[in-house]
Design a protein around this motif. Structure first.
Motif, PDB file in Angstrom:
ATOM      1  N   GLU A 239       0.833  -1.073  -0.160  1.00  0.00           N
ATOM      2  CA  GLU A 239       0.021  -0.091   0.028  1.00  0.00           C
ATOM      3  C   GLU A 239       1.054   1.329   0.031  1.00  0.00           C
ATOM      4  N   VAL A 240       1.909   1.349   0.734  1.00  0.00           N
ATOM      5  CA  VAL A 240       2.671   2.468   0.829  1.00  0.00           C
ATOM      6  C   VAL A 240       3.594   2.690  -0.298  1.00  0.00           C
ATOM      7  N   GLU A 241       3.817   1.536  -1.160  1.00  0.00           N
ATOM      8  CA  GLU A 241       4.494   1.603  -2.356  1.00  0.00           C
ATOM      9  C   GLU A 241       3.506   2.260  -3.457  1.00  0.00           C
ATOM     10  N   ALA A 276      24.135   0.727  -0.581  1.00  0.00           N
ATOM     11  CA  ALA A 276      24.972   1.630   0.322  1.00  0.00           C
ATOM     12  C   ALA A 276      24.188   2.342   1.355  1.00  0.00           C
ATOM     13  N   PRO A 277      24.630   2.694   2.414  1.00  0.00           N
ATOM     14  CA  PRO A 277      23.852   3.604   3.511  1.00  0.00           C
ATOM     15  C   PRO A 277      23.673   4.933   2.716  1.00  0.00           C
ATOM     16  N   PHE A 278      22.209   5.147   2.913  1.00  0.00           N
ATOM     17  CA  PHE A 278      21.888   6.628   2.553  1.00  0.00           C
ATOM     18  C   PHE A 278      21.453   7.558   3.340  1.00  0.00           C
ATOM     19  N   ASN A 279      21.743   7.337   4.693  1.00  0.00           N
ATOM     20  CA  ASN A 279      21.709   8.250   5.621  1.00  0.00           C
ATOM     21  C   ASN A 279      22.194   7.893   6.934  1.00  0.00           C
ATOM     22  N   ASP A 280      22.370   8.405   7.925  1.00  0.00           N
ATOM     23  CA  ASP A 280      23.271   8.261   9.167  1.00  0.00           C
ATOM     24  C   ASP A 280      22.324   7.804  10.338  1.00  0.00           C
ATOM     25  N   GLU A 281      21.370   7.028  10.078  1.00  0.00           N
ATOM     26  CA  GLU A 281      20.610   6.597  10.997  1.00  0.00           C
ATOM     27  C   GLU A 281      21.468   5.620  11.938  1.00  0.00           C
ATOM     28  N   PRO A 282      21.407   6.079  13.354  1.00  0.00           N
ATOM     29  CA  PRO A 282      22.214   5.337  14.064  1.00  0.00           C
ATOM     30  C   PRO A 282      22.024   3.893  14.441  1.00  0.00           C
ATOM     31  N   TYR A 283      20.667   3.647  14.608  1.00  0.00           N
ATOM     32  CA  TYR A 283      20.185   2.151  14.777  1.00  0.00           C
ATOM     33  C   TYR A 283      19.983   1.217  13.516  1.00  0.00           C
ATOM     34  N   ALA A 284      20.432   1.789  12.268  1.00  0.00           N
ATOM     35  CA  ALA A 284      20.352   0.869  10.981  1.00  0.00           C
ATOM     36  C   ALA A 284      21.444   0.094  10.811  1.00  0.00           C
ATOM     37  N   HIS A 285      21.462  -1.215  10.193  1.00  0.00           N
ATOM     38  CA  HIS A 285      22.508  -1.925   9.964  1.00  0.00           C
ATOM     39  C   HIS A 285      22.398  -2.456   8.311  1.00  0.00           C
ATOM     40  N   HIS A 286      21.074  -2.381   7.921  1.00  0.00           N
ATOM     41  CA  HIS A 286      21.020  -2.286   6.803  1.00  0.00           C
ATOM     42  C   HIS A 286      20.052  -1.266   5.958  1.00  0.00           C
ATOM     43  N   TRP A 287      20.222  -0.967   4.700  1.00  0.00           N
ATOM     44  CA  TRP A 287      19.531  -0.103   3.869  1.00  0.00           C
ATOM     45  C   TRP A 287      19.160  -0.721   2.571  1.00  0.00           C
ATOM     46  N   PHE A 288      18.171  -0.404   2.270  1.00  0.00           N
ATOM     47  CA  PHE A 288      17.342  -0.920   1.194  1.00  0.00           C
ATOM     48  C   PHE A 288      16.548  -0.170   0.279  1.00  0.00           C
ATOM     49  N   GLU A 289      16.409  -0.818  -1.082  1.00  0.00           N
ATOM     50  CA  GLU A 289      15.882   0.302  -2.003  1.00  0.00           C
ATOM     51  C   GLU A 289      14.961  -0.534  -2.901  1.00  0.00           C
ATOM     52  N   LYS A 290      13.834   0.040  -3.265  1.00  0.00           N
ATOM     53  CA  LYS A 290      13.189  -0.716  -4.657  1.00  0.00           C
ATOM     54  C   LYS A 290      12.657   0.329  -5.562  1.00  0.00           C
ATOM     55  N   ARG A 291      12.827  -0.141  -6.913  1.00  0.00           N
ATOM     56  CA  ARG A 291      12.376   0.754  -7.947  1.00  0.00           C
ATOM     57  C   ARG A 291      11.000   0.427  -8.146  1.00  0.00           C
ATOM     58  N   LEU A 292      10.194   1.499  -8.202  1.00  0.00           N
ATOM     59  CA  LEU A 292       8.663   1.436  -8.475  1.00  0.00           C
ATOM     60  C   LEU A 292       8.524   1.486  -9.968  1.00  0.00           C
ATOM     61  N   THR A 293       9.323   2.130 -10.806  1.00  0.00           N
ATOM     62  CA  THR A 293       9.051   2.187 -12.190  1.00  0.00           C
ATOM     63  C   THR A 293      10.210   2.056 -12.808  1.00  0.00           C
ATOM     64  N   ASP A 294      10.437   1.133 -14.039  1.00  0.00           N
ATOM     65  CA  ASP A 294      11.363   0.967 -14.890  1.00  0.00           C
ATOM     66  C   ASP A 294      12.026   2.196 -15.516  1.00  0.00           C
TER      67      ASP A 294
END
Length: 294
Positions: A239-241, A276-294
């Motif tokens: 839904e959020v996507e 690769a990390p895209f911010n400096d969130e101190p509690y994060a260990h994994h950063w994810f991305e998903k493309r919604l359009t080609d």
């Protein structure tokens, strides 16, 4: 939608309504229909707010009023005002109402036993297991997802539960002041939005979206432990996507902690790729991305 599946659902509904006595004017041998009996099971001597009761049972105000008037006339329920201004109406069981509910409980136990009695032990086990699965799937179908103001009580409940769970699961706890901020104004249009899932008018999950140039930032995703396993996490993510895509965003980002293994599994199964990390969130260990359009 599959026509065969729809036909099976309708046959199931007809069989169940007949077998449980929903068609009888005198449910469980009492002088009242199922609707009135169902309402008795929702009430207690302490009472319930009628507005909350109506939302939980998904009844319109006119039908609820008729049910309560009938039960009041029989001396089983009392309806009165409450709160500082008396406008919050509550319904509660009288002593006679409590006795009636106890009788309905006994007769319902007897009816359930009579349903199981003709079956073999193996058939009983299969039926009970199947009923449990049907109940869970029906609950999943009843969950609704809406955009709410982050100040709404249901949204606040979810955000507080989100913080409480991370505090209990993270090494050293979780301090929102140390985390990257997700301010209320960031979670309202045009800056973002807050999606909240409800079941029987109770909040059971949430996810937030920040609308940044070209990318949506997914934040504050939480699912109540009571409804985990119903696919709500995947629904919230889809839904959020969809909301992000509708606002013209090409991709979404999210970050998570290594201890949230269920979330990591969900993200990967939903097409998210670790980046690769895209911010400096101190509690994060994994950063994810998903493309919604080609």
């Amino acid at each position: 939608m599959n026509g065969t599946a729809i036909g099976q659902v309708r046959r199931f509904q007809r069989t169940v309504t007949q077998r449980i006595g929903a068609l009888d004017d005198a449910f469980m041998g009492r002088d009242r229909p199922l609707g009135q009996a169902r309402l008795l099971w929702e009430l207690s001597a302490e009472g319930s707010e009628i507005r909350a009761l109506r939302a939980r049972l998904e009844l319109d105000s006119g039908y609820m009023s008729r049910l309560l008037r009938s039960l009041e006339a029989d001396g089983l329920v009392v309806v009165d005002g409450g709160g500082p201004d008396g406008r919050v109406r509550r319904a509660r069981l009288t002593p006679a109402g409590l006795a009636e509910r106890e009788l309905l409980d006994r007769r319902s136990d007897e009816a359930a036993a009579s349903l199981l009695a003709p079956l073999s032990e193996g058939q009983r086990e299969r039926l009970v297991v199947a009923m449990s699965e049907v109940e869970r799937l029906l609950a999943a179908s009843m969950i609704e997802i809406d955009v709410l103001n982050p100040r709404h009580p249901s949204a606040r409940h979810c955000l507080q539960a989100f913080v409480a769970e991370l505090t209990s699961r993270f090494d050293g706890g979780f301090d929102p002041a140390r985390s990257l901020p997700a301010r209320e104004e960031d979670l309202r249009l045009p800056a973002g939005m807050m999606l909240v899932a409800t079941l029987r008018a109770e909040p059971v999950g949430c996810v937030a979206l920040r609308l940044c140039p070209g990318v949506g930032q997914i934040k504050r995703m939480w699912v109540d432990p009571a409804v985990r396993g119903l696919g709500l996490g995947r629904r919230l993510l889809a839904e959020v996507e969809a909301r992000a895509a509708a606002h013209g965003l090409r991709k979404v980002h999210l970050e998570t902690n290594r201890l949230l293994t269920e979330a990591i599994t969900l993200y990967r199964a939903s097409g998210y790729e670790e980046v690769a990390p895209f911010n400096d969130e101190p509690y994060a260990h994994h950063w994810f991305e998903k493309r919604l359009t080609d």
